[in-house]
Design a protein around this motif. Structure first.
Motif, mmCIF file in Angstrom:
data_model
loop_
_atom_site.group_PDB
_atom_site.id
_atom_site.type_symbol
_atom_site.label_atom_id
_atom_site.label_comp_id
_atom_site.label_asym_id
_atom_site.label_seq_id
_atom_site.Cartn_x
_atom_site.Cartn_y
_atom_site.Cartn_z
ATOM 1 N N GLY A 148 0.788 -1.225 0.000
ATOM 2 C CA GLY A 148 0.000 0.000 0.000
ATOM 3 C C GLY A 148 0.817 1.270 0.000
ATOM 4 O O GLY A 148 0.260 2.373 0.070
ATOM 5 N N GLU A 149 2.147 1.141 -0.038
ATOM 6 C CA GLU A 149 3.056 2.290 -0.126
ATOM 7 C C GLU A 149 3.027 3.176 1.122
ATOM 8 O O GLU A 149 3.387 4.347 1.063
ATOM 9 N N THR A 150 2.595 2.633 2.277
ATOM 10 C CA THR A 150 2.631 3.422 3.510
ATOM 11 C C THR A 150 3.968 3.285 4.226
ATOM 12 O O THR A 150 4.217 3.971 5.213
ATOM 13 N N VAL A 151 4.812 2.377 3.733
ATOM 14 C CA VAL A 151 6.201 2.269 4.174
ATOM 15 C C VAL A 151 7.081 2.191 2.938
ATOM 16 O O VAL A 151 6.601 1.883 1.842
ATOM 17 N N ASP A 152 8.355 2.471 3.125
ATOM 18 C CA ASP A 152 9.284 2.405 1.999
ATOM 19 C C ASP A 152 9.843 1.003 1.802
ATOM 20 O O ASP A 152 10.215 0.626 0.685
ATOM 21 N N ALA A 153 9.933 0.259 2.911
ATOM 22 C CA ALA A 153 10.547 -1.059 2.840
ATOM 23 C C ALA A 153 10.032 -1.919 3.982
ATOM 24 O O ALA A 153 9.391 -1.433 4.916
ATOM 25 N N ALA A 154 10.333 -3.196 3.887
ATOM 26 C CA ALA A 154 9.969 -4.124 4.962
ATOM 27 C C ALA A 154 10.929 -5.296 4.940
ATOM 28 O O ALA A 154 11.498 -5.642 3.899
ATOM 29 N N LEU A 155 11.119 -5.877 6.114
ATOM 30 C CA LEU A 155 11.840 -7.137 6.210
ATOM 31 C C LEU A 155 10.785 -8.230 6.320
ATOM 32 O O LEU A 155 9.932 -8.193 7.216
ATOM 33 N N LEU A 156 10.839 -9.181 5.392
ATOM 34 C CA LEU A 156 9.821 -10.225 5.326
ATOM 35 C C LEU A 156 10.444 -11.569 4.966
ATOM 36 O O LEU A 156 11.425 -11.614 4.213
ATOM 37 N N PRO A 157 9.872 -12.661 5.470
ATOM 38 C CA PRO A 157 10.295 -13.969 4.979
ATOM 39 C C PRO A 157 9.893 -14.094 3.518
ATOM 40 O O PRO A 157 8.854 -13.543 3.110
ATOM 41 N N VAL A 158 10.669 -14.796 2.750
ATOM 42 C CA VAL A 158 10.393 -14.887 1.319
ATOM 43 C C VAL A 158 9.024 -15.501 1.072
ATOM 44 O O VAL A 158 8.345 -15.167 0.092
ATOM 45 N N SER A 159 8.567 -16.381 1.955
ATOM 46 C CA SER A 159 7.253 -16.999 1.778
ATOM 47 C C SER A 159 6.141 -15.959 1.822
ATOM 48 O O SER A 159 5.130 -16.082 1.131
ATOM 49 N N THR A 160 6.324 -14.922 2.632
ATOM 50 C CA THR A 160 5.335 -13.844 2.714
ATOM 51 C C THR A 160 5.483 -12.878 1.553
ATOM 52 O O THR A 160 4.489 -12.381 1.006
ATOM 53 N N ALA A 161 6.717 -12.620 1.155
ATOM 54 C CA ALA A 161 6.978 -11.616 0.117
ATOM 55 C C ALA A 161 6.770 -12.144 -1.301
ATOM 56 O O ALA A 161 6.572 -11.349 -2.231
#
Length: 334
Positions: A182-195
Motif C-alpha cells: 500500500g506504499e505506507t512504508v518504503d521497505a519491509a523485512l519479510l520472509p520470502v514466503s510472505t513476500a
C-alpha cells in the motif's frame, strides 16, 4: 465354532484396547510455530510420525509473529515454542520464566529466508540495495524483533545509525506486507514466503537477503521451567526433532544449489510436507529452505551478542547473558 469365533473376537478387542491404551499413554505436547520454512523440522517430525513414534501426541498451534509464541509458553498455553529470538523472548528468559533448549533456523549465506523488500515507489526513487535503508520508513513485526535486530546488524555493517531508520512496528507479517504493497512504508523485512506473492503481483521489489548480509542465529526451541520439570517429555520432544533436523539437512539442504533445492524423488516428499504446513506450492518452497544445523546446535556466542546488542539499545533488560537463559542439560552448543 462359536467358541472359536468368540475367542477371536475377544482377542481383537484386546488388541484394540492395547492400541487405545498406547494412544492414551502418549504424552501430550502443544507446540507454537509460525507457518514458515524455519520450522521445517517440526513439520517433518509431525507429518512423518516421529513425534508419535517417540510417544508424543503433538498439537501444533500457529501464530503470526514470534513474540506471542514466547508469551504463550510462559502462560502455559503451549509447552514448547519454536521461533525466532526477540527482545521480548530474551526479557522473559532473563526473568527466569523461559529457557532455551535447542537451536533452530539460522540466517546463513546461500540459504534465502528473510529478505529486504522495497515498495515500488521507494525503489523508483532510489532504494536499490539494503545499504540504502538509512532514512527510510521500514516495516517490522515488532520493536526488538528478529527483523529489528537484522536492521541493527545492517546499520553496523554499513556505518549508518539505526536511529536514522524510521522503524514501523506493525505486529504481524501480513500487516507488514500490506503496508509495503500500500506504499505506507518504503521497505519491509519479510520472509520470502510472505513476500513471494507481493513480488509475483508486482507489489514489491527485492533488495537482498539478510543471510547474505549479516548471518546470525535466528531461531531456537524454548520452554517454560514448568515444562522442563518433565524430563521425559522434553527428551522425547528434542529427540524426535533431532531426527527431523538431520533428515531435513541430509535430504534438502545438502542438495541445494544457488539457494534452491531440487525437486526429485528424494526431496519431493519433504518439500511437500513443508508446502503443506506453510500453505505454499512446492515450486515456491524450493527457494525458501532455511538453514538449520543438522545436529540442532545453537550458536551460543551469537546469542550472547544478540543479548548485548539488545541491552545496549534499551530493548532488553540488563543483568543477564546467554548462560543465564540456556538449559545446558539440553542445548548442543557450537
Amino acid at each position: 465354532m462359536i467358541g472359536i469365533a468368540r475367542l477371536a473376537f475377544a482377542g481383537l478387542l484386546a488388541i484394540m484396547a492395547m492400541g487405545t491404551a498406547r494412544a492414551e499413554d502418549a504424552l501430550k505436547a502443544r507446540v507454537g510455530v509460525l507457518r514458515l520454512s524455519s520450522s521445517a523440522p517440526v513439520f517433518i517430525a509431525q507429518d512423518k510420525g516421529y513425534f508419535r513414534e517417540a510417544g508424543l501426541d503433538v498439537e501444533l498451534k500457529f501464530f503470526d509473529a514470534a513474540q506471542p509464541i514466547a508469551v504463550a509458553a510462559t502462560s502455559g498455553d503451549i509447552d514448547f515454542g519454536v521461533t525466532a529470538f526477540t527482545a521480548g523472548l530474551y526479557n522473559l528468559a532473563g526473568k527466569g520464566v523461559l529457557k532455551v533448549i535447542g537451536g533452530m533456523s539460522r540466517e546463513k549465506a546461500g540459504y534465502p529466508l528473510i529478505g529486504y523488500f522495497a515498495s515500488n515507489n521507494a525503489f523508483a526513487a532510489g532504494l536499490k540495495t539494503p545499504k540504502d535503508l538509512a532514512g527510510k520508513r521500514v516495516a517490522v513485526t515488532q520493536v526488538g524483533s528478529s527483523f529489528h535486530y537484522s536492521l541493527g546488524l545492517l546499520a553496523d555493517k554499513y556505518g549508518f545509525k539505526l536511529a536514522e531508520v524510521k522503524i514501523i512496528p506493525l505486529q504481524s507479517l501480513s500487516n507488514a506486507a500490506a503496508a509495503l504493497k500500500g506504499e505506507t512504508v518504503d521497505a519491509a523485512l519479510l520472509p520470502v514466503s510472505t513476500a513471494r506473492k507481493l513480488m509475483d503481483e508486482g507489489g514489491a521489489k527485492f533488495l537482498g537477503w539478510v543471510g547474505d548480509e549479516t548471518p546470525w542465529q535466528l531461531g531456537a526451541v524454548f520452554a517454560a521451567p514448568k515444562t522442563l520439570t518433565n524430563k521425559v517429555l522434553v527428551t522425547k520432544f528434542l529427540g524426535a526433532l533431532a531426527r527431523a533436523d538431520r533428515e531435513y539437512y541430509d535430504v534438502i539442504l545438502a542438495a541445494m544449489k544457488d539457494g534452491v533445492a531440487p525437486i526429485d524423488e528424494q526431496t519431493k516428499p519433504l518439500l511437500e510436507i513443508i508446502a503443506k504446513y506453510t500453505n505454499l506450492p512446492v515450486e515456491q518452497v524450493v527457494g525458501n529452505c532455511a538453514y538449520i544445523d543438522p545436529d540442532g546446535k545453537l550458536d551460543v556466542k551469537n546469542v550472547d551478542n544478540q543479548i548485548k546488542w539488545l541491552q545496549e539499545q534499551g530493548f532488553a533488560d540488563k543483568g543477564f547473558d546467554a548462560n543465564a537463559i540456556i538449559a545446558r542439560d539440553y542445548v548442543k552448543a557450537d
